[in-house]
Design a protein around this motif. Structure first.
Motif, PDB file in Angstrom:
ATOM      1  N   PRO A  79       0.811  -1.222   0.000  1.00 56.80           N
ATOM      2  CA  PRO A  79       0.000   0.000   0.000  1.00 56.80           C
ATOM      3  C   PRO A  79       0.848   1.278   0.000  1.00 56.80           C
ATOM      4  CG  PRO A  79      -0.963  -1.595   1.491  1.00 56.80           C
ATOM      5  CD  PRO A  79       0.350  -2.183   1.023  1.00 56.80           C
ATOM      6  N   GLU A  80       2.017   1.231   0.677  1.00 60.37           N
ATOM      7  CA  GLU A  80       2.857   2.445   0.715  1.00 60.37           C
ATOM      8  C   GLU A  80       3.516   2.752  -0.636  1.00 60.37           C
ATOM      9  OE1 GLU A  80       4.587  -0.834   3.353  1.00 60.37           O
ATOM     10  OE2 GLU A  80       2.638   0.067   3.039  1.00 60.37           O
ATOM     11  N   ASP A  81       3.489   1.781  -1.575  1.00 62.57           N
ATOM     12  CA  ASP A  81       4.004   2.043  -2.924  1.00 62.57           C
ATOM     13  C   ASP A  81       2.997   2.821  -3.770  1.00 62.57           C
ATOM     14  OD1 ASP A  81       6.466   0.624  -2.640  1.00 62.57           O
ATOM     15  OD2 ASP A  81       5.382  -1.257  -2.897  1.00 62.57           O
ATOM     16  N   LEU A  82       1.767   2.911  -3.308  1.00 63.11           N
ATOM     17  CA  LEU A  82       0.720   3.539  -4.100  1.00 63.11           C
ATOM     18  C   LEU A  82       0.840   5.054  -4.107  1.00 63.11           C
ATOM     19  CD1 LEU A  82      -2.425   1.543  -2.930  1.00 63.11           C
ATOM     20  CD2 LEU A  82      -1.097   1.192  -5.004  1.00 63.11           C
ATOM     21  N   LEU A 135      -3.563  -9.686  -8.803  1.00 62.38           N
ATOM     22  CA  LEU A 135      -3.118  -9.030  -7.575  1.00 62.38           C
ATOM     23  C   LEU A 135      -3.618  -9.766  -6.333  1.00 62.38           C
ATOM     24  CD1 LEU A 135      -3.751  -5.302  -8.557  1.00 62.38           C
ATOM     25  CD2 LEU A 135      -1.522  -6.342  -8.194  1.00 62.38           C
ATOM     26  N   TRP A 136      -4.717 -10.498  -6.490  1.00 65.27           N
ATOM     27  CA  TRP A 136      -5.306 -11.180  -5.339  1.00 65.27           C
ATOM     28  C   TRP A 136      -4.429 -12.333  -4.854  1.00 65.27           C
ATOM     29  CZ3 TRP A 136      -8.816  -7.933  -3.901  1.00 65.27           C
ATOM     30  CH2 TRP A 136      -9.731  -8.259  -2.889  1.00 65.27           C
ATOM     31  N   ASP A 137      -3.445 -12.747  -5.657  1.00 66.23           N
ATOM     32  CA  ASP A 137      -2.561 -13.842  -5.265  1.00 66.23           C
ATOM     33  C   ASP A 137      -1.567 -13.438  -4.184  1.00 66.23           C
ATOM     34  OD1 ASP A 137      -3.494 -15.982  -6.823  1.00 66.23           O
ATOM     35  OD2 ASP A 137      -2.406 -15.266  -8.588  1.00 66.23           O
ATOM     36  N   ALA A 197      -2.996  -3.395  -1.212  1.00 63.90           N
ATOM     37  CA  ALA A 197      -2.839  -2.216  -2.066  1.00 63.90           C
ATOM     38  C   ALA A 197      -4.058  -2.043  -2.970  1.00 63.90           C
ATOM     39  CB  ALA A 197      -1.563  -2.348  -2.896  1.00 63.90           C
ATOM     40  N   PHE A 198      -4.533  -3.138  -3.514  1.00 65.58           N
ATOM     41  CA  PHE A 198      -5.724  -3.188  -4.364  1.00 65.58           C
ATOM     42  C   PHE A 198      -6.910  -2.548  -3.637  1.00 65.58           C
ATOM     43  CE2 PHE A 198      -8.046  -6.242  -7.396  1.00 65.58           C
ATOM     44  CZ  PHE A 198      -9.329  -5.908  -7.011  1.00 65.58           C
ATOM     45  N   ILE A 199      -7.170  -2.979  -2.408  1.00 62.79           N
ATOM     46  CA  ILE A 199      -8.318  -2.490  -1.641  1.00 62.79           C
ATOM     47  C   ILE A 199      -8.171  -1.013  -1.299  1.00 62.79           C
ATOM     48  CG2 ILE A 199      -9.557  -2.737   0.557  1.00 62.79           C
ATOM     49  CD1 ILE A 199      -8.847  -5.761   0.395  1.00 62.79           C
TER      50      ILE A 199
END
Length: 337
Positions: free
Chosen positions: A148-151, A168-170, A177-179
């Motif tokens: 998430p911090e890469d977003l 991404l769910w894997d 990050a997706f969520i």
């Protein structure tokens, strides 16, 4: 003919995609190579770094280009004249430099800093046989370590549509990050689009994907295998009945049978566009999504969105690789005036 505006006029990007940042290595080969190395024709296998090195050394000459499903889609949108951005993780290595250069060179925005530690940049060995079938062996490497911090959530908030890939769910980190990105996009008035990515991916995450499709996704992309897997049926029309009305728009591709676009109780059947001999199906679904999302973010009718998607897919299968070697913008201007 355009529909009513779907988005706020203040957004500065049409589509931002989050996905695996992968360098594709495309190799033309024959069935005997697949048999020798125990590869299932037409399949997609996840491999480790050791396997990737072994197969790479055994392969003949290949074409190396930045790839990844969502990244391919963003390139298609940029080539059509849309404003696209991509978020994905690469390592500070040679393949990472290839990926970063390629996606920026076509006009897509890519600001994610290269990782200085951890796994190397992802790569996908794609073996194309004379019948144009592709067999993929993927080492996901650094791409699965997206956190998430890469977003860059400021980029996400600028988008009309956030486009996410099911792969991404894997990874638990990429899933978080997706969520986070989907929540930021929705909070800013944007829409969320999802590609189911792969039938095996659907098998692994069916319950999560069903939850996403039922109320958390605005635009769904899937091929016939994926949508039938989602609803555990071997009948395409049964799957269509299940997905109808679950999200704002569903766009389902069917290979040589074209595609079906659904919205509410409306359905459009879109034919394929033949622009030459079939050479390589790599990226056909990705470029279909690119054409569709470009039309969608420009307010085109859903039928025309499907036609633009079909045109882009029809072009990409006439060449080797998933990055268009002709101007999609000019192609659309001549073929869909």
């Amino acid at each position: 003919m355009t529909s009513e505006p779907r988005f706020q006029s203040s957004t500065s990007l049409d589509v931002v995609g989050i996905g695996n940042a992968i360098v594709d290595v495309l190799v033309q080969t024959d069935d005997s190579f697949l048999q020798t190395h125990g590869l299932q024709k037409g399949g997609m296998a996840l491999i480790d770094e050791t396997q990737a090195e072994r197969l790479y050394k055994a392969s003949g000459p290949g074409l190396e280009t930045s790839g990844g499903s969502v990244a391919n889609t963003m390139v298609g949108i940029a080539q059509l004249g849309g404003k696209a951005g991509f978020i994905g993780r690469v390592r500070d290595d040679q393949l990472g430099e290839i990926f970063s250069h390629d996606i920026r060179a076509v006009g897509a925005r890519f600001d994610t800093p290269a990782a200085t530690s951890g796994a190397t940049t992802a790569r996908c060995l794609i073996y194309v046989t004379p019948d144009a079938e592709r067999t993929m062996c993927t080492f996901l490497g650094a791409s699965t370590q997206l956190e998430p911090e890469d977003l860059d959530l400021s980029m996400v908030r600028e988008a009309k549509v956030l486009y996410l890939e099911g792969y991404l769910w894997d990874s638990p980190a990429a899933k978080r990050a997706f969520i986070a990105a989907a929540e930021a996009c929705r909070d800013s008035g944007g829409q969320v689009a999802l590609s189911l990515s792969d039938g095996f991916c659907v098998d692994r995450h069916r319950e999560s994907f069903l939850d996403l499709v039922n109320g958390h996704v605005d635009v769904l992309f899937a091929n016939d295998v994926e949508i039938m897997s989602l609803y555990e049926t071997d009948d395409f029309d049964t799957a269509v009945k299940h997905v109808s009305g679950c999200c704002r728009v569903a766009s389902l591709t069917r290979g040589a049978k074209g595609s079906v676009v659904l919205s509410g109780d409306q359905r459009w059947d879109i034919g394929i566009v033949s622009l030459g001999d079939l050479l390589d199906t790599t990226g056909a679904g990705d470029l279909y999504a690119g054409g569709f999302l470009h039309g969608y973010t420009q307010g085109e009718s859903l039928e025309r969105c499907g036609q633009l998607g079909a045109l882009c897919a029809g072009q990409i299968v006439t060449q080797l690789g998933a990055r268009p070697q002709v101007s999609l913008k000019q192609l659309a201007a001549t073929q869909l005036p």
